[in-house]
Motif scaffolding. Structure first.
Motif, PDB file in Angstrom:
ATOM      1  N   THR A  73       0.788  -1.234   0.000  1.00  0.00           N
ATOM      2  CA  THR A  73       0.000   0.000   0.000  1.00  0.00           C
ATOM      3  C   THR A  73       0.821   1.287   0.000  1.00  0.00           C
ATOM      4  OG1 THR A  73      -0.170  -0.167   2.410  1.00  0.00           O
ATOM      5  CG2 THR A  73      -1.983  -1.080   1.104  1.00  0.00           C
ATOM      6  N   PHE A  74       2.117   1.217   0.305  1.00  0.00           N
ATOM      7  CA  PHE A  74       2.968   2.408   0.280  1.00  0.00           C
ATOM      8  C   PHE A  74       4.410   1.930   0.180  1.00  0.00           C
ATOM      9  CE2 PHE A  74       5.100   6.251   1.826  1.00  0.00           C
ATOM     10  CZ  PHE A  74       4.340   7.251   1.212  1.00  0.00           C
ATOM     11  N   PRO A  75       5.242   2.598  -0.626  1.00  0.00           N
ATOM     12  CA  PRO A  75       6.602   2.085  -0.845  1.00  0.00           C
ATOM     13  C   PRO A  75       7.538   2.311   0.331  1.00  0.00           C
ATOM     14  CG  PRO A  75       6.276   4.144  -2.039  1.00  0.00           C
ATOM     15  CD  PRO A  75       4.933   3.771  -1.467  1.00  0.00           C
ATOM     16  N   ASN A 129      13.821  -7.594  -9.382  1.00  0.00           N
ATOM     17  CA  ASN A 129      14.158  -8.054 -10.731  1.00  0.00           C
ATOM     18  C   ASN A 129      13.313  -9.216 -11.230  1.00  0.00           C
ATOM     19  OD1 ASN A 129      16.518  -6.272 -11.235  1.00  0.00           O
ATOM     20  ND2 ASN A 129      17.397  -7.360  -9.495  1.00  0.00           N
ATOM     21  N   ASP A 130      12.942 -10.126 -10.350  1.00  0.00           N
ATOM     22  CA  ASP A 130      12.226 -11.328 -10.790  1.00  0.00           C
ATOM     23  C   ASP A 130      10.725 -11.124 -10.922  1.00  0.00           C
ATOM     24  OD1 ASP A 130      14.628 -12.697 -10.813  1.00  0.00           O
ATOM     25  OD2 ASP A 130      14.395 -13.429  -8.758  1.00  0.00           O
ATOM     26  N   ILE A 131      10.187 -10.097 -10.283  1.00  0.00           N
ATOM     27  CA  ILE A 131       8.751  -9.826 -10.291  1.00  0.00           C
ATOM     28  C   ILE A 131       8.529  -8.325 -10.482  1.00  0.00           C
ATOM     29  CG2 ILE A 131       8.254 -11.772  -8.745  1.00  0.00           C
ATOM     30  CD1 ILE A 131       7.861  -9.635  -6.505  1.00  0.00           C
ATOM     31  N   ASP A 132       7.273  -7.934 -10.642  1.00  0.00           N
ATOM     32  CA  ASP A 132       6.887  -6.528 -10.577  1.00  0.00           C
ATOM     33  C   ASP A 132       6.291  -6.285  -9.199  1.00  0.00           C
ATOM     34  OD1 ASP A 132       7.647  -5.705 -13.107  1.00  0.00           O
ATOM     35  OD2 ASP A 132       5.730  -6.226 -14.023  1.00  0.00           O
ATOM     36  N   LEU A 133       6.892  -5.380  -8.438  1.00  0.00           N
ATOM     37  CA  LEU A 133       6.410  -5.052  -7.094  1.00  0.00           C
ATOM     38  C   LEU A 133       6.121  -3.558  -7.053  1.00  0.00           C
ATOM     39  CD1 LEU A 133       5.874  -5.951  -4.177  1.00  0.00           C
ATOM     40  CD2 LEU A 133       8.288  -5.549  -3.678  1.00  0.00           C
ATOM     41  N   LEU A 134       4.899  -3.210  -6.705  1.00  0.00           N
ATOM     42  CA  LEU A 134       4.497  -1.815  -6.763  1.00  0.00           C
ATOM     43  C   LEU A 134       3.489  -1.471  -5.675  1.00  0.00           C
ATOM     44  CD1 LEU A 134       1.974  -1.491  -9.716  1.00  0.00           C
ATOM     45  CD2 LEU A 134       3.000  -3.662  -9.095  1.00  0.00           C
ATOM     46  N   ALA A 135       3.330  -0.166  -5.447  1.00  0.00           N
ATOM     47  CA  ALA A 135       2.351   0.320  -4.482  1.00  0.00           C
ATOM     48  C   ALA A 135       1.027   0.568  -5.199  1.00  0.00           C
ATOM     49  CB  ALA A 135       2.844   1.604  -3.830  1.00  0.00           C
ATOM     50  N   VAL A 136      -0.035  -0.036  -4.674  1.00  0.00           N
ATOM     51  CA  VAL A 136      -1.365   0.069  -5.277  1.00  0.00           C
ATOM     52  C   VAL A 136      -2.385   0.186  -4.157  1.00  0.00           C
ATOM     53  CG1 VAL A 136      -3.069  -1.071  -6.749  1.00  0.00           C
ATOM     54  CG2 VAL A 136      -0.639  -1.336  -7.258  1.00  0.00           C
ATOM     55  N   PRO A 137      -3.372   1.086  -4.267  1.00  0.00           N
ATOM     56  CA  PRO A 137      -4.418   1.150  -3.245  1.00  0.00           C
ATOM     57  C   PRO A 137      -5.129  -0.184  -3.091  1.00  0.00           C
ATOM     58  CG  PRO A 137      -4.529   3.065  -4.683  1.00  0.00           C
ATOM     59  CD  PRO A 137      -3.526   2.117  -5.299  1.00  0.00           C
ATOM     60  N   SER A 138      -5.531  -0.491  -1.864  1.00  0.00           N
ATOM     61  CA  SER A 138      -6.124  -1.793  -1.562  1.00  0.00           C
ATOM     62  C   SER A 138      -7.275  -2.156  -2.493  1.00  0.00           C
ATOM     63  CB  SER A 138      -6.590  -1.832  -0.103  1.00  0.00           C
ATOM     64  OG  SER A 138      -5.498  -1.629   0.763  1.00  0.00           O
ATOM     65  N   PRO A 139      -8.276  -1.295  -2.702  1.00  0.00           N
ATOM     66  CA  PRO A 139      -9.398  -1.687  -3.572  1.00  0.00           C
ATOM     67  C   PRO A 139      -8.960  -2.045  -4.984  1.00  0.00           C
ATOM     68  CG  PRO A 139      -9.969   0.256  -2.282  1.00  0.00           C
ATOM     69  CD  PRO A 139      -8.501   0.034  -2.094  1.00  0.00           C
ATOM     70  N   GLU A 140      -7.980  -1.300  -5.526  1.00  0.00           N
ATOM     71  CA  GLU A 140      -7.514  -1.595  -6.874  1.00  0.00           C
ATOM     72  C   GLU A 140      -6.805  -2.946  -6.927  1.00  0.00           C
ATOM     73  OE1 GLU A 140      -5.257   1.515  -8.717  1.00  0.00           O
ATOM     74  OE2 GLU A 140      -6.578   3.097  -7.958  1.00  0.00           O
ATOM     75  N   GLN A 198       4.591  -2.843   4.981  1.00  0.00           N
ATOM     76  CA  GLN A 198       4.002  -3.885   4.145  1.00  0.00           C
ATOM     77  C   GLN A 198       4.846  -4.184   2.913  1.00  0.00           C
ATOM     78  OE1 GLN A 198       0.099  -2.186   3.839  1.00  0.00           O
ATOM     79  NE2 GLN A 198      -0.297  -2.541   6.010  1.00  0.00           N
ATOM     80  N   ASP A 199       5.626  -3.218   2.465  1.00  0.00           N
ATOM     81  CA  ASP A 199       6.613  -3.448   1.426  1.00  0.00           C
ATOM     82  C   ASP A 199       7.716  -4.360   1.967  1.00  0.00           C
ATOM     83  OD1 ASP A 199       8.328  -3.303  -0.740  1.00  0.00           O
ATOM     84  OD2 ASP A 199       8.668  -1.153  -0.634  1.00  0.00           O
ATOM     85  N   PHE A 200       8.172  -4.078   3.194  1.00  0.00           N
ATOM     86  CA  PHE A 200       9.236  -4.891   3.786  1.00  0.00           C
ATOM     87  C   PHE A 200       8.798  -6.332   4.014  1.00  0.00           C
ATOM     88  CE2 PHE A 200      11.216  -0.903   5.888  1.00  0.00           C
ATOM     89  CZ  PHE A 200      11.943  -0.640   4.735  1.00  0.00           C
ATOM     90  N   TRP A 201       7.555  -6.528   4.486  1.00  0.00           N
ATOM     91  CA  TRP A 201       7.105  -7.899   4.761  1.00  0.00           C
ATOM     92  C   TRP A 201       7.156  -8.752   3.496  1.00  0.00           C
ATOM     93  CZ3 TRP A 201       8.175  -6.737   9.123  1.00  0.00           C
ATOM     94  CH2 TRP A 201       7.447  -5.961  10.022  1.00  0.00           C
ATOM     95  N   ILE A 202       6.598  -8.227   2.392  1.00  0.00           N
ATOM     96  CA  ILE A 202       6.528  -9.051   1.186  1.00  0.00           C
ATOM     97  C   ILE A 202       7.909  -9.201   0.546  1.00  0.00           C
ATOM     98  CG2 ILE A 202       5.964  -7.233  -0.513  1.00  0.00           C
ATOM     99  CD1 ILE A 202       3.804  -9.251  -1.585  1.00  0.00           C
ATOM    100  N   ARG A 203       8.738  -8.179   0.658  1.00  0.00           N
ATOM    101  CA  ARG A 203      10.105  -8.304   0.152  1.00  0.00           C
ATOM    102  C   ARG A 203      10.869  -9.388   0.913  1.00  0.00           C
ATOM    103  NH1 ARG A 203      12.839  -4.466  -2.801  1.00  0.00           N
ATOM    104  NH2 ARG A 203      11.531  -2.857  -3.722  1.00  0.00           N
ATOM    105  N   TYR A 204      10.734  -9.372   2.232  1.00  0.00           N
ATOM    106  CA  TYR A 204      11.442 -10.380   3.018  1.00  0.00           C
ATOM    107  C   TYR A 204      10.987 -11.779   2.604  1.00  0.00           C
ATOM    108  CZ  TYR A 204      13.949 -12.664   6.728  1.00  0.00           C
ATOM    109  OH  TYR A 204      14.838 -13.461   7.404  1.00  0.00           O
ATOM    110  N   TRP A 205       9.683 -11.956   2.458  1.00  0.00           N
ATOM    111  CA  TRP A 205       9.099 -13.257   2.108  1.00  0.00           C
ATOM    112  C   TRP A 205       9.602 -13.730   0.749  1.00  0.00           C
ATOM    113  CZ3 TRP A 205       4.923 -14.002  -1.586  1.00  0.00           C
ATOM    114  CH2 TRP A 205       4.346 -15.279  -1.548  1.00  0.00           C
TER     115      TRP A 205
END
Length: 449
Positions: free
Chosen positions: A190-192, A213-224, A196-203
């Protein structure tokens, strides 16, 4: 450039208007008796002594409608703010994290907010002007609001592909997604550069997947993001309850992991207020802290969870069916994808105390992990250059001293005696020793530093 012009540039950039924040004046209830605080063995404080009367009775605190905000809402609704003299305290729903950032930058005097709920290390970044176009707005971190209550949700199109807590076995599938689907595996938060960015990056990184590099990781509002999971254009989402469980409940996808599994009893979101407001109103700041601490104790009492759910799910706050919050608040998660369900109260949101000790206390060791992880991924490398720089920023921003003063004045128990919680251990066996953060960085296979 004027402040007005600068802020307009902010809002165009992030696509969110700070003016869309909705000020909510919660209904004031009667302060509960100390006997309702089952999680605290010490009676709550009495009436405010004349010498401790706050310098002001008003403050505007922003929140985002996820479970992390519950202590602020409960402090308002159950009368804890009023109990400690903050009779004019308001809680203000923020349209997004970007709106919260913009609103604290302009301050309540200009229609914004004085502080509130934050992902970490947003207060540190705002203090240094890193995410505010260079406009420094010093802030103080005052308390941790909660632990747990987050998860990583996966689109249902990936069922049966091995996307669980350990995704090392699914690494080839995720990395090869583009060759078979015409696009990279897409994940969101939800914000760079924060929680929540750190949690998914760590995982991802623990499973051998480079999130840059291996995926697209971006900030997007929850509903979108949720809509993208419905249509098959979004693959993973890191966010706070009630969103992860809602995705499962609506049969859009499944839960790969809870953050309670990734890092048991991890630091989550925090209370932070503008430094100029705190410096001007030290007694009012401690009154806010006492109210929030008592609200945290109230929230952790299982006997209060049903009422907590009714309050925060209401139209003025989260505006969702109470049934969506009942399972997470009981620590019950249907994971989906044939994974065993989780049924453990301690894996849901906790606010005052957990198996490691205090939840509310703002350990500097936790601030250090967030800024060490900032270094790991090369974020803000022109401003946060090394561990020593990180420590200096923490010493400016973290006001554990005010937390301690407030807790002692209120007579609360469970007061930590150290600014460090000690060595932290993640699900993959990696350890973070705040006495040697360089060793943590050296141990990581995927990093930018």
């Amino acid at each position: 450039m004027t402040l007005r012009t600068s802020r307009r540039k902010f809002l165009i950039t992030v696509g969110a208007s700070a003016a869309s924040s909705i000020l909510l004046k919660g209904c004031l209830g009667n302060p509960p008796s100390a006997t309702n605080n089952a999680s605290s063995s010490t009676p709550s404080a009495g009436p405010v002594a004349a010498g401790d009367a706050p310098e002001t009775t008003t403050v505007k605190l922003g929140y985002v409608p996820i479970v992390e905000s519950a202590p602020l809402i409960i402090a308002k609704e159950k009368g804890f703010f009023a109990k400690y003299g903050m009779t004019g305290a308001e809680v203000s729903k923020q349209a997004s994290w970007a709106s919260a950032r913009d609103n604290v930058t302009i301050g309540s005097g200009n229609g914004g907010i004085d502080g509130g709920q934050w992902q970490m290390p947003m207060p540190h970044l705002i203090t240094e002007g890193i995410i505010t176009n260079g406009q420094k707005t010093p802030m103080y971190v005052l308390a941790q609001l909660n632990t747990q209550g987050n998860g990583i949700a996966i689109s249902g199109i990936h069922a049966g592909k091995g996307l669980g807590l350990d995704i090392s076995g699914a690494a080839d599938y995720i990395k090869g997604f583009q060759s078979t689907n015409g696009r990279k595996f897409k994940a969101a938060h939800t914000f760079p550069n924060v929680n929540q960015d750190f949690w998914i990056r760590y995982w991802f990184a623990a499973g051998g997947i480079d999130p840059d590099n291996d995926i697209d990781l971006l900030a997007v509002p929850s509903p979108e993001t949720v809509q993208g999971m419905r249509t098959g254009t979004m693959d993973a989402f890191s966010t706070g309850d009630p969103w992860p469980y809602r995705i499962v409940n609506d049969k859009i996808g499944f839960l790969a992991a809870l953050t309670a599994e990734i890092w048991p009893y991890h630091p989550e979101e925090y209370l932070a207020i503008r430094a100029d407001w705190v410096d001007k109103n030290p007694k009012a700041t401690k009154a806010i802290l006492k109210a929030v601490m008592e609200a945290q104790q109230w929230c952790d009492d299982p006997n209060n969870r049903a009422e907590l759910i009714q309050i925060v799910s209401g139209r003025n706050y989260f505006n969702i069916p109470a049934s969506i919050l009942e399972p997470p608040y009981a620590g019950k998660y249907e994971m989906g994808d044939e994974k065993p369900a989780v049924n453990d109260f301690k894996k849901g949101p906790l606010y005052w105390k957990d198996d490691r000790g205090s939840v509310s206390y703002p350990y500097k060791s936790h601030d250090l992990w967030f800024l060490t992880e900032t270094l790991r991924w090369g974020f803000h490398k022109n401003s946060i250059t090394d561990i020593d720089t990180a420590k200096k920023i923490i010493d400016k921003v973290n006001r554990e001293d005010l937390w301690l003063e407030a807790a002692k004045e209120a007579g609360f128990s469970d007061i930590p005696t150290s600014t460090s919680r000690g060595v932290e251990t993640f699900f993959d066996g990696t350890q973070f020793d705040p006495e040697n953060p360089e060793a943590y960085l050296n141990s990581l296979a995927i990093k930018r530093i």
